[in-house]
Design a protein around this motif. Structure first.
Motif, PDB file in Angstrom:
ATOM      1  N   ALA A 272       3.070   3.563   8.154  1.00 11.38           N
ATOM      2  CA  ALA A 272       4.031   2.546   7.718  1.00 11.38           C
ATOM      3  C   ALA A 272       3.371   1.279   7.192  1.00 11.38           C
ATOM      4  O   ALA A 272       3.982   0.550   6.395  1.00 11.38           O
ATOM      5  CB  ALA A 272       4.980   2.199   8.875  1.00 11.38           C
ATOM      6  N   VAL A 273       2.115   1.001   7.602  1.00 11.02           N
ATOM      7  CA  VAL A 273       1.487  -0.262   7.167  1.00 11.02           C
ATOM      8  C   VAL A 273       0.620  -0.084   5.923  1.00 11.02           C
ATOM      9  O   VAL A 273       0.132  -1.081   5.380  1.00 11.02           O
ATOM     10  CB  VAL A 273       0.647  -0.907   8.293  1.00 11.02           C
ATOM     11  N   HIS A 274       0.431   1.147   5.458  1.00 11.01           N
ATOM     12  CA  HIS A 274      -0.356   1.344   4.235  1.00 11.01           C
ATOM     13  C   HIS A 274       0.144   0.469   3.090  1.00 11.01           C
ATOM     14  O   HIS A 274      -0.666  -0.187   2.417  1.00 11.01           O
ATOM     15  CB  HIS A 274      -0.352   2.823   3.843  1.00 11.01           C
ATOM     16  N   PRO A 275       1.464   0.405   2.807  1.00 10.46           N
ATOM     17  CA  PRO A 275       1.925  -0.420   1.685  1.00 10.46           C
ATOM     18  C   PRO A 275       1.608  -1.909   1.851  1.00 10.46           C
ATOM     19  O   PRO A 275       1.403  -2.613   0.856  1.00 10.46           O
ATOM     20  CB  PRO A 275       3.439  -0.180   1.663  1.00 10.46           C
ATOM     21  N   THR A 276       1.578  -2.388   3.090  1.00 13.99           N
ATOM     22  CA  THR A 276       1.260  -3.803   3.319  1.00 13.99           C
ATOM     23  C   THR A 276      -0.181  -4.092   2.923  1.00 13.99           C
ATOM     24  O   THR A 276      -0.472  -5.079   2.227  1.00 13.99           O
ATOM     25  CB  THR A 276       1.491  -4.167   4.795  1.00 13.99           C
ATOM     26  N   ILE A 277      -1.101  -3.257   3.359  1.00 15.48           N
ATOM     27  CA  ILE A 277      -2.509  -3.445   3.009  1.00 15.48           C
ATOM     28  C   ILE A 277      -2.702  -3.293   1.506  1.00 15.48           C
ATOM     29  O   ILE A 277      -3.365  -4.123   0.862  1.00 15.48           O
ATOM     30  CB  ILE A 277      -3.374  -2.441   3.788  1.00 15.48           C
ATOM     31  N   GLN A 278      -2.119  -2.258   0.942  1.00 17.73           N
ATOM     32  CA  GLN A 278      -2.271  -2.023  -0.497  1.00 17.73           C
ATOM     33  C   GLN A 278      -1.691  -3.175  -1.308  1.00 17.73           C
ATOM     34  O   GLN A 278      -2.327  -3.679  -2.243  1.00 17.73           O
ATOM     35  CB  GLN A 278      -1.580  -0.714  -0.876  1.00 17.73           C
ATOM     36  N   GLY A 279      -0.498  -3.616  -0.962  1.00 14.31           N
ATOM     37  CA  GLY A 279       0.152  -4.673  -1.733  1.00 14.31           C
ATOM     38  C   GLY A 279      -0.561  -6.010  -1.630  1.00 14.31           C
ATOM     39  O   GLY A 279      -0.738  -6.718  -2.634  1.00 14.31           O
TER      40      GLY A 279
END
Length: 413
Positions: A272-279
């Motif tokens: 679930a936190v992949h998009p936060t790091i990527q963004g």
């Protein structure tokens, strides 16, 4: 498809010169490129080395990777005609091995989700996936024996699965990302596309200068496989589920032990936190383009960067901690779970119809975040379109991932 190993054997035997091998590649490009559209440009007069372990091997370079002799345009008009002064280190290594970086392959703009015009070689009405669209399609269409791509979410494994080729996303930083347009420095990974697992293993062993990666298939009874269905995200298609079952049964027939493996809840949190790091990282990596050329950015990327402006530093730091805890726990999953490799889906299904989407990366993002080696192997078709299965090993255990993938590839054959 063109096999790197077959071409090299013929060159070593004197049946084919390196120059003749490159000419053969050019003929294949002339025959298939009009219908596939995998290339941004092809070098009309490349230097062809006569010696080296990859002499005579033409390579496609994803167009976010710097090449000194061809422009690097990132799939965007913002960088149209941009000419780097130097090759990226991974390209320089290819040349040192005797390979010919023959062409720049299409990429989605800045390796995000807005699609290219490249078509799936198995059905021109379907996507080849992204962001490494051209690299996967070129190998699948038999135009190249080897191509470079990158993965930040699922941009090697998914297009390889959609196009029916072998793709490997190596352990994080096994191959250098210097000279590659950054999207997320914590996630970006250079990977490879090839016709078969043995071809990919040989290429990765040479590129990484680690001969031990080029292992033979794991022998019967020597490999323990954990079957992961990643229940914390939406289910894949029925055909993808059947492909995974088919691969697991083939592995068992070949002597491997296979059992279901459920991931602890922490891995759902990490997913679930992949998009936060990527963004958070993408908004910095593309800060100049966003500040000066926002309206020239394609719609999906522009919207993602708009949203990323609101990601707070505390959220990013928390996401990094969650990812770190999951990476440490993954060692226990392999150890306590009694498995050498994980077998799971490469994609949610076969390539979607149309060219408006590059597909869904939900079965790739967690493993990119974990930094572990992933190999996709063709495992059947759905209405004529390829399906793949994904083999995953511990961080740094790329040789085992490739050996297990080769076992499964041979068992399925």
């Amino acid at each position: 498809m063109l096999s790197l190993l077959d071409l090299s054997r013929r060159i070593d035997a004197g049946d084919l010169t390196p120059a003749a091998a490159i000419d053969r590649t050019r003929e294949a490009i002339a025959a298939r490129e009009p219908e596939v559209g995998a290339f941004v440009r092809v070098d009309p007069a490349p230097a062809v080395a006569t010696a080296g372990p990859l002499a005579g091997i033409a390579v496609g370079i994803k167009d976010i990777i710097d090449t000194a002799d061809m422009p690097t345009e990132m799939g965007s008009p913002i960088h149209a005609g941009w000419r780097p002064r130097a090759d990226a280190p991974v390209v320089a290594r290819l040349r040192a091995l005797g390979a010919v970086p023959l062409a720049k392959t299409t990429t989605t703009p800045f390796a995000f989700m807005d699609p290219t015009a490249t078509r799936n070689p198995h059905h021109p009405g379907h996507t080849p996936g992204g962001s490494s669209a051209g690299s996967a399609a070129a190998v699948a269409a038999g135009m190249l024996p080897l191509a470079l791509g990158t993965q930040t979410g699922g941009s090697v494994i998914r297009p390889a699965s959609f196009c029916g080729v072998v793709g490997i996303k190596p352990s994080f930083r096994l191959l250098p990302t210097v000279g590659v347009k950054c999207f997320s420095w914590a996630l970006d990974t250079v990977g490879l596309f090839a016709a078969g697992v043995a071809d990919a293993a040989r290429a990765l062993a040479l590129l990484a200068d680690r001969p031990g990666l080029d292992l033979p298939p794991t022998g019967p009874g020597t490999i323990r496989i954990g079957l992961v269905r990643q229940d914390f995200c939406a289910a894949p298609s029925a055909a993808a589920q059947q492909a995974l079952t088919r691969a697991a049964m083939a592995a068992e027939r070949a002597g491997a032990s296979v059992h279901d493996l459920a991931l602890p809840g922490l891995f759902g949190d990490a997913f679930a936190v992949h998009p936060t790091i990527q963004g958070f990282e993408a908004r910095q990596a593309l800060a100049w383009e966003y500040a000066h050329h926002r309206e020239a950015l394609p719609p999906a990327l522009r919207a993602a960067l708009d949203e990323a402006q609101g990601i707070e530093t505390q959220a990013y730091d928390g996401a990094r901690r969650t990812a770190h805890h999951a990476r440490r726990s993954l060692k226990d999953v392999f150890g306590d779970g009694g498995v050498d490799v994980i077998l799971t889906y490469s994609s949610a299904g076969a390539a979607p119809a149309g060219l408006a989407s590059t597909g869904d990366s939900r079965f790739n993002r967690l493993w990119t975040l974990m930094g572990v080696p992933c190999v996709t192997v063709p495992a059947g078709t759905d209405d004529g379109l390829p399906l793949g299965v994904q083999v995953i090993a511990r961080f740094g255990d790329d040789g085992r991932a490739l050996a297990a993938a080769r076992l499964i590839e041979q068992a399925l054959a």
